[in-house]
Design a protein around this motif. Structure first.
Motif, PDB file in Angstrom:
ATOM      1  N   ASN A 235       0.812  -1.210   0.000  1.00 49.53           N
ATOM      2  CA  ASN A 235       0.000   0.000   0.000  1.00 49.53           C
ATOM      3  C   ASN A 235       0.846   1.260   0.000  1.00 49.53           C
ATOM      4  N   TYR A 236       0.272   2.303  -0.611  1.00 53.26           N
ATOM      5  CA  TYR A 236       0.888   3.631  -0.559  1.00 53.26           C
ATOM      6  C   TYR A 236       0.585   4.240   0.799  1.00 53.26           C
ATOM      7  N   LEU A 237       1.609   4.807   1.458  1.00 53.17           N
ATOM      8  CA  LEU A 237       1.405   5.454   2.752  1.00 53.17           C
ATOM      9  C   LEU A 237       2.350   6.642   2.877  1.00 53.17           C
ATOM     10  N   SER A 238       1.771   7.824   2.925  1.00 57.45           N
ATOM     11  CA  SER A 238       2.543   9.049   3.138  1.00 57.45           C
ATOM     12  C   SER A 238       2.461   9.404   4.608  1.00 57.45           C
ATOM     13  N   TRP A 239       3.591   9.441   5.301  1.00 54.01           N
ATOM     14  CA  TRP A 239       3.584   9.762   6.725  1.00 54.01           C
ATOM     15  C   TRP A 239       3.034  11.161   6.978  1.00 54.01           C
ATOM     16  N   GLU A 240       3.323  12.072   6.051  1.00 52.29           N
ATOM     17  CA  GLU A 240       2.894  13.457   6.233  1.00 52.29           C
ATOM     18  C   GLU A 240       1.380  13.619   6.113  1.00 52.29           C
ATOM     19  N   GLU A 241       0.750  12.781   5.303  1.00 52.48           N
ATOM     20  CA  GLU A 241      -0.664  12.975   4.990  1.00 52.48           C
ATOM     21  C   GLU A 241      -1.601  11.995   5.684  1.00 52.48           C
ATOM     22  N   VAL A 242      -1.081  10.908   6.232  1.00 54.71           N
ATOM     23  CA  VAL A 242      -1.933   9.863   6.788  1.00 54.71           C
ATOM     24  C   VAL A 242      -2.639  10.359   8.043  1.00 54.71           C
ATOM     25  N   GLU A 244      -5.601   9.273  11.379  1.00 56.62           N
ATOM     26  CA  GLU A 244      -6.046   8.183  12.241  1.00 56.62           C
ATOM     27  C   GLU A 244      -7.053   7.295  11.520  1.00 56.62           C
ATOM     28  N   SER A 245      -7.969   7.916  10.771  1.00 55.14           N
ATOM     29  CA  SER A 245      -8.991   7.145  10.055  1.00 55.14           C
ATOM     30  C   SER A 245      -8.382   6.306   8.944  1.00 55.14           C
ATOM     31  N   ASP A 246      -7.292   6.811   8.337  1.00 58.65           N
ATOM     32  CA  ASP A 246      -6.633   6.040   7.274  1.00 58.65           C
ATOM     33  C   ASP A 246      -6.039   4.741   7.815  1.00 58.65           C
ATOM     34  N   LEU A 247      -5.610   4.778   9.070  1.00 58.90           N
ATOM     35  CA  LEU A 247      -4.973   3.610   9.673  1.00 58.90           C
ATOM     36  C   LEU A 247      -5.959   2.741  10.458  1.00 58.90           C
ATOM     37  N   SER A 248      -7.209   3.166  10.526  1.00 58.76           N
ATOM     38  CA  SER A 248      -8.192   2.451  11.345  1.00 58.76           C
ATOM     39  C   SER A 248      -8.441   1.030  10.857  1.00 58.76           C
ATOM     40  N   ALA A 249      -8.225   0.789   9.571  1.00 58.64           N
ATOM     41  CA  ALA A 249      -8.462  -0.553   9.021  1.00 58.64           C
ATOM     42  C   ALA A 249      -7.360  -1.532   9.401  1.00 58.64           C
ATOM     43  N   TYR A 250      -6.220  -1.003   9.846  1.00 55.79           N
ATOM     44  CA  TYR A 250      -5.089  -1.861  10.182  1.00 55.79           C
ATOM     45  C   TYR A 250      -5.029  -2.094  11.688  1.00 55.79           C
ATOM     46  N   SER A 275       2.938   6.269  16.827  1.00 58.40           N
ATOM     47  CA  SER A 275       2.029   6.437  17.964  1.00 58.40           C
ATOM     48  C   SER A 275       0.639   5.924  17.646  1.00 58.40           C
ATOM     49  N   MET A 276       0.170   6.185  16.432  1.00 58.32           N
ATOM     50  CA  MET A 276      -1.165   5.728  16.048  1.00 58.32           C
ATOM     51  C   MET A 276      -1.210   4.216  15.884  1.00 58.32           C
ATOM     52  N   LEU A 277      -0.172   3.626  15.301  1.00 55.65           N
ATOM     53  CA  LEU A 277      -0.159   2.180  15.060  1.00 55.65           C
ATOM     54  C   LEU A 277       0.052   1.379  16.342  1.00 55.65           C
ATOM     55  N   LEU A 278       0.711   1.986  17.336  1.00 58.86           N
ATOM     56  CA  LEU A 278       1.034   1.261  18.566  1.00 58.86           C
ATOM     57  C   LEU A 278       0.061   1.535  19.700  1.00 58.86           C
ATOM     58  N   ARG A 279      -1.012   2.234  19.423  1.00 60.10           N
ATOM     59  CA  ARG A 279      -1.993   2.498  20.473  1.00 60.10           C
ATOM     60  C   ARG A 279      -2.532   1.201  21.056  1.00 60.10           C
ATOM     61  N   PRO A 280      -2.514   1.059  22.388  1.00 62.63           N
ATOM     62  CA  PRO A 280      -2.970  -0.190  23.024  1.00 62.63           C
ATOM     63  C   PRO A 280      -4.409  -0.552  22.682  1.00 62.63           C
ATOM     64  N   ASP A 281      -5.276   0.451  22.499  1.00 66.66           N
ATOM     65  CA  ASP A 281      -6.675   0.136  22.206  1.00 66.66           C
ATOM     66  C   ASP A 281      -6.873  -0.313  20.767  1.00 66.66           C
ATOM     67  N   ARG A 282      -5.805  -0.166  19.939  1.00 67.15           N
ATOM     68  CA  ARG A 282      -5.902  -0.644  18.557  1.00 67.15           C
ATOM     69  C   ARG A 282      -5.701  -2.153  18.508  1.00 67.15           C
ATOM     70  N   ARG A 283      -4.744  -2.629  19.270  1.00 68.53           N
ATOM     71  CA  ARG A 283      -4.483  -4.073  19.342  1.00 68.53           C
ATOM     72  C   ARG A 283      -3.946  -4.360  20.726  1.00 68.53           C
ATOM     73  N   GLN A 284      -4.757  -4.897  21.593  1.00 71.16           N
ATOM     74  CA  GLN A 284      -4.353  -5.108  22.973  1.00 71.16           C
ATOM     75  C   GLN A 284      -3.112  -5.996  23.038  1.00 71.16           C
ATOM     76  N   GLY A 285      -2.062  -5.452  23.652  1.00 68.14           N
ATOM     77  CA  GLY A 285      -0.826  -6.225  23.777  1.00 68.14           C
ATOM     78  C   GLY A 285      -0.918  -7.221  24.912  1.00 68.14           C
ATOM     79  N   LYS A 286      -0.213  -8.317  24.770  1.00 70.82           N
ATOM     80  CA  LYS A 286      -0.176  -9.322  25.833  1.00 70.82           C
ATOM     81  C   LYS A 286       1.162 -10.029  25.785  1.00 70.82           C
TER      82      LYS A 286
END
Length: 361
Positions: A235-242, A244-250, A275-286
């Motif tokens: 996938n195309y991913l621009s760090w400058e333009e991405v 939270e909603s763009d990453l919500s599917a991942y 920070s957005m990809l590593l949010r605990p509520d996105r994928r609970q770490g264990k």
């Protein structure tokens, strides 16, 4: 003793072959030939190297350069150069002059073979995985995303050294470049591999590399992917333009990156994406219950391999990460990967650092 010497010679010739297919600098290839104490002319005349050039998977210019170096070294050492070598070199130069396409070629094909650390009764050099890659031959003009960097090799070795970390995990890579890390993630059994890059030409080349390695490229509403063991998405991913909603599917368990800390201008955007990809509520770490083991956390976690070329840039990243409550630990020593690429003399793993990053709650 004789059997041991024969096995050593076989392994050294294998190293020579793999270095050639990996497109190692000619000086490194010839250094491996000298290590075998075999006359360079004999190696070439035997067809051992020349016959490895198959279709487009090796650049003929590269092969010609090695032949030229063999002739030059023989002449410098006052050895008699065989007529066959002179004749072949002349034919190659004439062919190159006639073929104008060679002058416009900006990509070369490499095969990166990772050697297994396992041993059996017949050989101690077993190839575990081979990655076929289209790489840039012109990175000095800005084609860096299509180049193969030491951090990518290091991160790939790390993945192969600790497969249980990545097996059955959803893995998301930032700045995937040629896609080598993705190939290794697929090999160790990641449940899904998501490769991203912000450069369109790099992304196009990455997709071609996935096809070269017979990996399934996920398309929208693809039914083929569900039945395939090869689960790769580019996938195309621009760090400058991405956003939270763009990453919500991942929902990645693990985020990876190789040589992505290189520009202070990009650092704030990179930190924001992490920070957005590593949010605990996105994928609970264990964890698996093993306290104190830096390599046993299941996620969300990021593994970033980097060469510190500019201390100021690296310090800028460290400060921005700390401000964003990203906890970065250098695990280079405690999680040192096995050496799966002993034949790549140009690869200096000593300059690479490996960071494990988590988001503080």
């Amino acid at each position: 003793m004789a059997d041991s010497a024969a096995q050593d010679a076989t392994e050294q010739l294998l190293d020579l072959k793999l270095a050639f297919l990996a497109g190692e600098p000619p000086a490194c290839v010839l250094a491996l030939a000298r290590k075998d104490l075999v006359d360079l002319q004999l190696i070439w005349n035997s067809g051992y190297l020349a016959n490895l050039q198959v279709d487009r998977h090796q650049n003929s210019t590269y092969t010609t350069t090695i032949l030229k170096r063999i002739i030059s070294e023989a002449e410098l050492s006052s050895d008699a150069v065989s007529d066959e070598l002179y004749e072949e070199f002349s034919q190659r130069m004439l062919s190159k002059a006639k073929d104008s396409l060679l002058n416009r070629m900006d990509h070369i094909y490499k095969e990166i073979s990772f050697l297994s650390s396992t041993h059996d009764n017949t050989s101690s050099r077993l190839i575990s995985v081979v990655a076929r890659l289209s790489c840039s031959s012109n990175m000095l003009e800005g084609d860096t995303g299509c180049s193969l960097w030491p951090s990518s090799l290091f991160l790939s070795e790390f993945i192969l050294s600790y497969p249980k970390i990545f097996s059955t995990k959803c893995c998301f890579e930032l700045g995937s470049g040629v896609g080598l890390v993705g190939i290794c993630l697929n090999y160790v059994g990641a449940s899904k591999v998501i490769l991203t890059d912000g450069d369109t030409s790099t992304l196009t080349n990455m997709k071609e590399n996935m096809k070269l390695n017979n990996l399934c490229i996920e398309q929208e509403d693809s039914k083929v992917l569900k039945e395939s063991k090869n689960k790769v998405e580019c996938n195309y991913l621009s760090w400058e333009e991405v956003s939270e909603s763009d990453l919500s599917a991942y929902q990645p368990d693990i985020v990876l990156g190789a040589d992505i800390i290189y520009d202070p201008v990009c650092v704030p955007h990179l930190v924001q994406v992490l920070s957005m990809l590593l949010r605990p509520d996105r994928r609970q770490g264990k964890t698996n219950g093993k306290s104190g083991d830096e390599c046993e956390t299941e996620g969300p976690v990021a593994y970033i391999a980097t060469v510190v070329r500019n201390a100021e840039t690296f310090n800028c990243f460290a400060k921005a990460a700390a401000d964003a409550k990203l906890y970065a630990v250098n695990i280079t020593s405690s999680a040192a990967p096995s050496n799966f690429l002993p034949y790549m003399l140009s690869y200096d793993r000593s300059n690479v650092q490996l960071l494990k990053i988590t988001l503080l709650s």
